[in-house]
Scaffold this motif. Structure first.
Motif, short mmCIF file in Angstrom:
data_model
loop_
_atom_site.label_atom_id
_atom_site.label_comp_id
_atom_site.label_asym_id
_atom_site.label_seq_id
_atom_site.Cartn_x
_atom_site.Cartn_y
_atom_site.Cartn_z
N HIS A 30 0.81 -1.22 0.00
CA HIS A 30 0.00 0.00 0.00
C HIS A 30 0.85 1.28 0.00
N ARG A 31 2.08 1.17 0.50
CA ARG A 31 2.93 2.38 0.53
C ARG A 31 3.38 2.76 -0.88
N GLN A 32 3.16 1.87 -1.85
CA GLN A 32 3.57 2.18 -3.22
C GLN A 32 2.42 2.69 -4.08
N ILE A 33 1.31 3.02 -3.43
CA ILE A 33 0.19 3.62 -4.18
C ILE A 33 0.49 5.10 -4.37
N LYS A 34 0.36 5.57 -5.62
CA LYS A 34 0.50 7.02 -5.87
C LYS A 34 -0.87 7.65 -5.68
N LYS A 35 -1.86 7.11 -6.38
CA LYS A 35 -3.23 7.61 -6.21
C LYS A 35 -4.22 6.55 -6.69
N ILE A 36 -5.48 6.74 -6.33
CA ILE A 36 -6.52 5.88 -6.89
C ILE A 36 -7.48 6.77 -7.69
N THR A 37 -8.12 6.19 -8.68
CA THR A 37 -9.12 6.93 -9.46
C THR A 37 -10.43 6.17 -9.40
N ILE A 77 -14.86 9.07 0.70
CA ILE A 77 -14.65 8.92 2.15
C ILE A 77 -14.43 7.44 2.50
N GLU A 78 -15.27 6.60 1.87
CA GLU A 78 -15.16 5.14 2.09
C GLU A 78 -13.75 4.65 1.71
N ALA A 79 -13.23 5.14 0.57
CA ALA A 79 -11.91 4.71 0.08
C ALA A 79 -10.82 5.18 1.03
N LYS A 80 -10.98 6.40 1.54
CA LYS A 80 -9.97 6.92 2.47
C LYS A 80 -9.75 5.94 3.64
N TRP A 81 -10.87 5.49 4.21
CA TRP A 81 -10.76 4.64 5.40
C TRP A 81 -10.42 3.21 5.06
N LEU A 82 -11.00 2.67 3.98
CA LEU A 82 -10.72 1.28 3.62
C LEU A 82 -9.26 1.06 3.27
N PHE A 83 -8.68 2.04 2.54
CA PHE A 83 -7.32 1.83 2.02
C PHE A 83 -6.28 2.73 2.66
N ASP A 84 -6.69 3.46 3.71
CA ASP A 84 -5.78 4.30 4.48
C ASP A 84 -5.00 5.28 3.59
N GLU A 86 -3.00 3.91 -9.43
CA GLU A 86 -1.70 4.22 -10.02
C GLU A 86 -0.64 4.03 -8.93
N PHE A 87 0.44 3.33 -9.29
CA PHE A 87 1.53 3.10 -8.35
C PHE A 87 2.64 4.13 -8.56
N VAL A 88 3.60 4.14 -7.63
CA VAL A 88 4.65 5.18 -7.68
C VAL A 88 5.46 5.16 -8.98
N ASP A 89 5.48 4.01 -9.67
CA ASP A 89 6.25 3.94 -10.93
C ASP A 89 5.38 4.31 -12.14
N THR A 90 4.20 4.89 -11.89
CA THR A 90 3.20 5.33 -12.90
C THR A 90 2.44 4.17 -13.56
N SER A 91 2.70 2.95 -13.19
CA SER A 91 1.91 1.83 -13.71
C SER A 91 0.49 1.94 -13.14
N VAL A 92 -0.50 1.73 -14.02
CA VAL A 92 -1.90 1.83 -13.58
C VAL A 92 -2.57 0.45 -13.69
N MET A 93 -3.20 0.02 -12.60
CA MET A 93 -3.98 -1.22 -12.62
C MET A 93 -5.45 -0.84 -12.53
N ALA A 94 -6.26 -1.44 -13.42
CA ALA A 94 -7.70 -1.17 -13.38
C ALA A 94 -8.43 -2.50 -13.30
N GLN A 95 -9.65 -2.48 -12.77
CA GLN A 95 -10.48 -3.69 -12.79
C GLN A 95 -11.69 -3.40 -13.66
N LEU A 96 -11.98 -4.30 -14.59
CA LEU A 96 -13.07 -4.10 -15.55
C LEU A 96 -14.12 -5.20 -15.40
N GLY A 97 -15.32 -4.91 -15.83
CA GLY A 97 -16.36 -5.92 -15.86
C GLY A 97 -17.68 -5.29 -16.27
#
Ligand code: NAD
Ligand code: MG
Length: 376
Positions: free
Chosen positions: A159-166, A217-224, A245-256
């Motif tokens: 989790h410390r390698q998260i840059k941001k979430i969208t 707000i939910e994301a703030k608490w769930l993922f600190d 998005e992780f610190v190395d700019t790689s982006v992971m998304a979940q689709l469905g």
């Protein structure tokens, strides 16, 4: 075999959860359920799935289960009794509103894992609930599609390698209307969501974009996360459920495809997966995915949610309580659509924040703002 209790079994999420359980009797066993006023539905579920305990909102409805071998409870205590029933491995909280907070706390104290659809619980008491869960070694498994997406993207990651979430937002029923046009929209228009069939309250919250605010707000608490790490974007197809998005700019998304049974089932089977017999995502058929920057001036409720999170303390409790009252009044045709955000803005401005509130203080502020008479 996992023993599951469902709070809010007659609702949109609750019914889909019952469907997941009935499709996989070899994996899941329903041990308890609660409904509000839809007692016929509960009778139907009890006769099909034979749970140990059922809770109804009103005492007068308890006698209707006389012919079944099931413990019957009611009201706020009934919700806690279902949440903490002795055979529970997991409680799905699919209640709507802050009524979901006390049974969540009760289940955590019994060491029972929570599949959380009831985002209002984390809006009003996220810090407290997550700390409590950590203390009791309880997993809070997200059911909200966006958070289930982020949760999956973070599987095995630091989790410390998260840059941001969208967090993606479909835009709700009024995504193509200007603010001027919003002044005269009707309840029927608001309930006509383009992508998802959901309960009435969340459908209105989607139209005001408060739902996305609650999800921040939910994301703030769930993922600190820090507030600056949480971004929202308009994505009208609801195919990308959210990304990291992780610190190395790689982006992971979940689709469905938009189908809540997938995140419900994943919360039930985590960390495993089992088959889900919905149609596969066909990207050639979807052909195009659209994105647009979020506009906090157009969607004021989202701005108020960011503000409430920044201010902290009891401000998110006020945000939620006034929203619950205002949405009910709008659904009851007592106020207009834009009055929802006006009421919230006014009450937030006047509120004297209590910092680091206790559970009792949170429940008292919630009650105070829900029982208040509001003039528009
Ligand atoms: P819903 O209105 O369809 O169902 C709510 C359930 O809660 C019903 O069973 C109702 O009887 C029960 N309930 C409400 N007030 C109660 C009370 N005072 N006492 C006892 N029971 C009470 O709502 P929903 O759309 O299923 O949403 C449930 C939660 O899941 C909400 O927090 C919502 O934001 C979240 N959620 C829903 C969806 C969706 O697709 N519907 C998606 C993501 C998150
Ligand atoms: Mg969502």
């Amino acid at each position: 075999m996992k023993n599951i209790a469902i709070l809010g079994a007659s609702g949109s999420i609750g019914q889909q959860a019952i469907d997941v359980i009935e499709r996989h009797p070899e994996h899941f066993n329903l041990v308890g359920l609660s409904v509000g006023k839809r007692v016929d539905e509960a009778i139907d579920i009890v006769s099909r799935l034979n749970p140990d305990i059922v809770s109804v909102q009103y005492e007068a409805d308890m006698a209707r289960f006389a012919e079944f071998d099931v413990e019957v409870v009611c009201g706020a205590e009934g919700l806690k009794a279902v949440a903490t029933a002795s055979h529970n491995d997991l409680v799905l909280n699919a209640l709507v509103g802050s009524v979901g907070l006390p049974p969540t706390i009760a289940a955590i104290e019994q060491g029972i894992d929570i599949a959380l659809a009831n985002k209002e619980t984390l809006v009003v008491a996220g810090e407290l609930v997550m700390a409590h869960a950590k203390k009791h070694g309880v997993n809070i498994l997200p059911v909200d599609s966006e958070h289930a997406a982020i949760f999956q993207c973070l599987n095995g990651e630091d989790h410390r390698q998260i840059k941001k979430i969208t967090i993606t937002a479909s835009g709700g029923s009024f995504r193509d209307l200007s603010r001027d046009q919003l002044e005269s929209v009707t309840v029927e228009d608001a309930l006509n969501h383009p992508n998802w069939s959901m309960g009435q309250k969340i459908t209105i919250d989607s139209a005001t974009m408060m739902n996305k605010g609650f999800e921040v707000i939910e994301a703030k608490w769930l993922f600190d996360l820090d507030i600056e790490q949480i971004e929202t974007i308009l994505h009208k197809e609801s195919i990308i459920h959210s990304m990291v998005e992780f610190v190395d700019t790689s982006v992971m998304a979940q689709l469905g495809t938009p189908d809540m049974r997938m995140p419900i089932q994943y919360a039930f089977t985590y960390p495993n997966r089992i088959e889900h017999d919905a149609p596969s995502l066909n990207l050639a058929e979807v052909a195009q995915l659209n994105f647009k920057a979020m506009d906090l001036d157009r969607y004021r409720c989202l701005k108020y949610a960011y503000d409430a999170l920044k201010i902290g303390g009891t401000m998110p409790v006020v945000l939620n309580a006034v929203n619950e009252v205002a949405v009910a009044k709008f659904l009851n045709r007592e106020i207009g659509f834009l009055d929802i955000e006006r009421l919230i803005e006014r009450e937030m401005k006047a509120h004297q924040v209590i910092e680091h509130p206790t559970l009792e203080q949170i429940l008292a502020v919630d009650k105070q703002y829900k029982s208040k008479e509001y003039e528009v």
